[in-house]
Design an enzyme around this catalytic site. Structure first.
Site, PDB file in Angstrom:
ATOM      1  N   SER A 161      92.133  82.219  19.279  1.00  0.00           N
ATOM      2  CA  SER A 161      91.292  81.628  20.326  1.00  0.00           C
ATOM      3  C   SER A 161      91.405  80.116  20.244  1.00  0.00           C
ATOM      4  CB  SER A 161      89.831  82.045  20.129  1.00  0.00           C
ATOM      5  OG  SER A 161      88.961  81.282  20.953  1.00  0.00           O
ATOM      6  N   TYR A 213      82.558  82.782  14.415  1.00  0.00           N
ATOM      7  CA  TYR A 213      83.679  83.140  15.282  1.00  0.00           C
ATOM      8  C   TYR A 213      84.767  82.072  15.209  1.00  0.00           C
ATOM      9  CZ  TYR A 213      86.221  84.365  19.571  1.00  0.00           C
ATOM     10  OH  TYR A 213      87.197  84.704  20.478  1.00  0.00           O
TER      11      TYR A 213
END
Length: 257
Positions: A147, A160
């Site tokens: 990501s 995350y």
């Protein structure tokens, strides 16, 4: 000279988290590119829907239910896949999740759950499949879905972000270690795409306006737009590309957020 092949004809590809969202799109796209796709996730009913889509379009797919946080289950599933299919050419580590807690509110359970789902699973899958690829002695491609959160600071939660940064670094180290076996290891780094994981966030008009403000292309991505980058890195067209993360972000990492 002949043009390099961007196809996956004759190749066998494992995709984790293949029942929905990005994983579903990659599974269907890889099938259209000629791969025999091995679909893995915890929810068999979702995998059956994806398999039906693939087979209805003339492709080939098989199902293996798998909890990617369970290392022994990973090892057994990889063993079973090789018993059934004989070899594996491509692994896509797509399974992932998020819990959006502020740093001061993160619990130990949240930390463990996110790290196990995002990082440990990708490593254990890569380790198990990588060992088989070395035994096959014909190389292979491993691709992880990271990501932009692993590269720049985002409002996505510290755990995350840490997990995705770990995936990017893991990509580099595995590429370095396994290059002499012609196993290429890369990752893609998406920005916001329309998936079940982001649906609620993207329905918040204020949050969406913040996203678009730092995205030069002024829109969120469609999951089908990840197929091309993933297909390139998994195919022979990228035969001299390893250890890299390709950000698929509408230009977002130019700005930060």
């Amino acid at each position: 000279m002949d043009l390099p092949s961007f196809g996956l004809e004759g190749k066998k590809a494992i995709i984790t988290g293949a029942g929905r969202g990005i994983g579903r799109a990659l599974a269907i796209g890889f099938s259209k590119a000629g791969a025999e796709v091995i679909l893995c996730s915890r929810t068999r009913s979702e995998l059956e829907h994806v398999r039906n889509e693939i087979e209805n379009n003339g492709g080939r797919a098989s199902i293996f239910t798998l909890d990617v946080t369970d290392t022994s289950a990973i090892q057994q599933t990889v063993h079973d896949i090789y018993e059934d299919h004989g070899s594996i050419d491509v692994l896509v580590n797509n399974a992932g999740m998020n819990i959006r807690s502020k740093a001061s509110d993160v619990t130990e359970d949240e930390w463990v759950k996110i790290m196990d789902t995002n990082v440990k699973s990708a490593f254990m899958m890569s380790q198990s499949v990588g060992a088989r690829m070395q035994e096959q002695n014909k190389g292979g491609s491993i691709l992880s879905v990271s990501s932009v959160a692993g590269h720049v600071a985002l409002k996505t939660g510290v755990v995350y972000a840490a997990s995705k940064a770990a995936m990017i670094q893991m990509t580099k180290v595995l590429a370095f270690e396994w290059g002499n076996s012609n196993i290429r290891v890369n990752s893609i780094g998406p920005w916001y795409f329309e998936t079940p994981l982001t649906k609620e966030l993207l329905e918040d008009e204020h949050y969406l306006s913040q996203i678009l403000a730092v995205t030069p292309l002024k829109r969120v991505g469609q999951v089908e737009e990840l197929v091309g980058p993933a297909l390139f890195l998994s195919s022979d067209a990228a035969s001299y590309v390893t250890g890299q993360t390709l950000f698929v972000d509408g230009g977002m990492t130019i700005n930060g957020f």
